[in-house]
Design an enzyme around this catalytic site. Structure first.
Site, PDB file in Angstrom:
ATOM      1  N   ARG A 191      70.866  38.158 -23.686  1.00 49.26           N
ATOM      2  CA  ARG A 191      72.039  37.889 -24.302  1.00 49.26           C
ATOM      3  C   ARG A 191      72.967  37.068 -23.313  1.00 49.26           C
ATOM      4  O   ARG A 191      72.910  37.483 -22.134  1.00 49.26           O
ATOM      5  CB  ARG A 191      72.760  39.277 -24.776  1.00 49.26           C
ATOM      6  CG  ARG A 191      72.190  39.625 -26.301  1.00 49.26           C
ATOM      7  CD  ARG A 191      72.642  40.861 -26.752  1.00 49.26           C
ATOM      8  NE  ARG A 191      74.116  41.300 -26.528  1.00 49.26           N
ATOM      9  CZ  ARG A 191      74.760  42.074 -26.945  1.00 49.26           C
ATOM     10  NH1 ARG A 191      74.064  43.242 -27.748  1.00 49.26           N
ATOM     11  NH2 ARG A 191      75.969  42.320 -26.607  1.00 49.26           N
ATOM     12  N   ARG A 228      83.160  42.558 -20.192  1.00 50.27           N
ATOM     13  CA  ARG A 228      83.000  43.691 -21.417  1.00 50.27           C
ATOM     14  C   ARG A 228      83.632  45.060 -20.940  1.00 50.27           C
ATOM     15  O   ARG A 228      84.020  45.756 -21.577  1.00 50.27           O
ATOM     16  CB  ARG A 228      81.712  43.642 -21.889  1.00 50.27           C
ATOM     17  CG  ARG A 228      81.230  42.272 -22.447  1.00 50.27           C
ATOM     18  CD  ARG A 228      79.696  42.074 -22.703  1.00 50.27           C
ATOM     19  NE  ARG A 228      79.105  42.909 -23.517  1.00 50.27           N
ATOM     20  CZ  ARG A 228      77.818  43.149 -23.401  1.00 50.27           C
ATOM     21  NH1 ARG A 228      77.055  42.514 -22.652  1.00 50.27           N
ATOM     22  NH2 ARG A 228      77.130  43.988 -24.205  1.00 50.27           N
TER      23      ARG A 228
HETATM   24  P1  AMP Z   1      77.856  44.394 -29.316  1.00 50.29           P
HETATM   25  O1  AMP Z   1      76.405  44.180 -29.664  1.00 50.29           O
HETATM   26  O2  AMP Z   1      78.383  45.861 -30.094  1.00 50.29           O
HETATM   27  O3  AMP Z   1      77.864  44.747 -27.659  1.00 50.29           O
HETATM   28  O4  AMP Z   1      78.943  43.322 -29.767  1.00 50.29           O
HETATM   29  C1  AMP Z   1      78.659  42.127 -29.117  1.00 50.29           C
HETATM   30  C2  AMP Z   1      80.107  41.137 -28.896  1.00 50.29           C
HETATM   31  O5  AMP Z   1      80.412  40.766 -30.292  1.00 50.29           O
HETATM   32  C3  AMP Z   1      81.291  41.871 -28.386  1.00 50.29           C
HETATM   33  O6  AMP Z   1      81.065  41.689 -27.077  1.00 50.29           O
HETATM   34  C4  AMP Z   1      82.361  41.246 -29.025  1.00 50.29           C
HETATM   35  O7  AMP Z   1      82.480  40.054 -28.595  1.00 50.29           O
HETATM   36  C5  AMP Z   1      81.802  41.003 -30.629  1.00 50.29           C
HETATM   37  N1  AMP Z   1      82.219  42.348 -31.450  1.00 50.29           N
HETATM   38  C6  AMP Z   1      81.172  43.301 -31.748  1.00 50.29           C
HETATM   39  N2  AMP Z   1      81.851  44.250 -32.532  1.00 50.29           N
HETATM   40  C7  AMP Z   1      83.236  44.026 -32.460  1.00 50.29           C
HETATM   41  C8  AMP Z   1      84.299  44.540 -32.779  1.00 50.29           C
HETATM   42  N3  AMP Z   1      84.305  45.726 -33.320  1.00 50.29           N
HETATM   43  N4  AMP Z   1      85.683  43.954 -32.448  1.00 50.29           N
HETATM   44  C9  AMP Z   1      85.820  43.034 -31.860  1.00 50.29           C
HETATM   45  N5  AMP Z   1      84.569  42.284 -31.346  1.00 50.29           N
HETATM   46  C10 AMP Z   1      83.296  42.859 -31.656  1.00 50.29           C
END
Ligand code: AMP
Length: 218
Positions: free
Chosen positions: A162, A173
């Site tokens: 990713r 992050r």
């Molecule tokens: P994840 O797969 O959960 O690590 O999400 C990947 C990316 O998607 C994050 O770093 C954010 O940019 C975005 N994202 C996912 N869920 C959220 C959320 N609840 N609020 C804001 N951004 C989100």
């Protein structure tokens, strides 16, 4: 028993991995806002186009973009038997928005499972993570390698890294998590539904612990 669960933790804690187990164990849909957003980016939808640059940098997508998405997903009929939310809420306004959405649906959360892992381990996990383009299965180059390099064991799809699992984005992050997401833990602690689990162990051990804790809570 309709389990309505949030799985919580820093990036790299193993939320996605454990969420898959839980969704099978409790027979509830796994709803990952990150997966839904990535799907939108892949398809080039208006939402995906707005979200992409935030995601690539490792920043949060604005709360307002998530609200309609989560509201619509939780109103779908398959959530009647419960759900497992992964990656939402990530800010206090999102936690409040989720309460409002659930109130409207006459539902409430049963538990928030917080998977705890230290920063050094998180960086190691994220930088070695590889994802299947086709089915989304997750691997690690050292800790959970696929049988053949860059090929998914489950479906034969191509594995990729990713964009936000590269070093600069990882740092961002983790900083975003500390500042914007960690405060959400207190919100749920005060509600008495927070379950802390030590996530710095073998996948199977964490799985057993999480399932045990949830069954006790139910
Ligand atoms: P994840 O797969 O959960 O690590 O999400 C990947 C990316 O998607 C994050 O770093 C954010 O940019 C975005 N994202 C996912 N869920 C959220 C959320 N609840 N609020 C804001 N951004 C989100």
């Amino acid at each position: 028993m309709a389990m309505q669960i949030v799985i919580f933790g820093p990036p790299g804690a193993g939320k996605g991995t454990q969420a898959k187990f839980l969704s099978e164990e409790f027979n509830v849909p796994h709803i990952s806002t990150g997966d839904i957003l990535r799907e939108n980016v892949k398809k080039g939808t208006p939402l995906g186009m707005k979200a992409k640059s935030y995601m690539d940098r490792g920043e949060l997508v604005p709360d307002a973009l998530l609200y309609d998405l989560v509201k619509a997903r939780l109103a779908e009929p398959d959530t009647k038997k419960g759900f497992l939310l992964d990656g939402y809420p990530r800010t206090i306004p999102q936690a409040r928005a989720l309460d409002e959405i659930l109130d409207d649906l006459n539902r409430k959360l049963d538990a928030v499972v917080n998977i705890e892992v230290g920063t050094t381990a998180l960086v190691r996990r994220l930088s070695g993570r590889r994802i299947c383009r086709a089915c989304g299965a997750s691997y690690h180059v050292a800790f959970n390698p696929p049988r053949a390099q860059d090929v998914c064991d489950a479906c034969g799809g191509e594995l990729y890294q990713r964009a936000d699992d590269r070093e600069e984005a990882i740092k961002n992050r983790l900083a975003v998590y500390k500042k914007q997401t960690q405060p959400v833990l207190d919100y749920y602690k005060k509600k008495g539904i927070l379950i802390d689990v030590d996530g710095d162990r073998e996948i199977e051990e964490v799985r057993a612990d999480v399932i045990h804790a949830l069954k006790e809570q139910a």
